[in-house]
Design an enzyme around this catalytic site. Structure first.
Site: not given
Ligand code: NI
Length: 162
Positions: A131, A89
């Site tokens: 992450e 993102l």
């Molecule tokens: Ni990412």
């Protein structure tokens, strides 16, 4: 609650090592709720706190039974190998192939402040590794096979002539 923008590639907070969470308190609960919201609004599979400008070792992820969080996550074990296309993102429109462990075991605190050990494989294992990399200031483009990087989902421009 104020709307949070997703921090984009080039910002320093994405390149730093995020700090350990010292105490599980209401500020951590509020951060997690906010991250759930941002992840959902942006249809993400996962989101790390630095991506909303908070340099803390927290990430959230979506799973079949709803969103969850891991705080101070540590990779205990990784095995096997998977290669698949990833995006982020914080780097809209870019995708590329990244090699990851097929199976990981991760330890940390969950969204209730309880110590958990989770074994994940396939896509979820990939999300965990992506992450956790964010928490160390590493982005998928740092690990992607450069030959596979490509821009996708760009708006099509009509260049046809009348
Ligand atoms: Ni990412």
């Amino acid at each position: 609650m104020a709307e949070r923008e997703i921090v984009k590639y080039g910002e320093n907070v994405l390149k730093q090592r995020a700090e350990e969470v010292e105490r599980f308190d209401d500020s951590v609960r509020a951060l997690i709720e906010e991250m759930y919201q941002v992840m959902e609004e942006n249809h993400g599979l996962g989101l790390a706190a630095p991506q909303i400008g908070v340099p803390k070792r927290v990430f959230v992820y979506d799973s079949e039974d709803g969103p969850h969080a891991l705080i101070n996550p540590r990779l205990i074990k990784g095995s096997g190998e998977q290669i698949s296309v990833e995006g982020c993102l914080s780097i809209p429109g870019l995708q590329g192939e990244v090699k990851r462990y097929e199976t990981v075991t991760v330890e940390g605190l969950n969204e209730n402040g309880k110590k958990v050990r989770i074994r994940a494989q396939g896509l979820l294992a990939r999300v965990f590794q992506h992450e956790m990399d964010h928490l160390d200031g590493t982005l998928f483009v740092d690990k992607a096979d450069p030959d596979t990087l490509q821009l996708v989902g760009q708006e099509e421009v009509d260049v046809s002539e009348e």
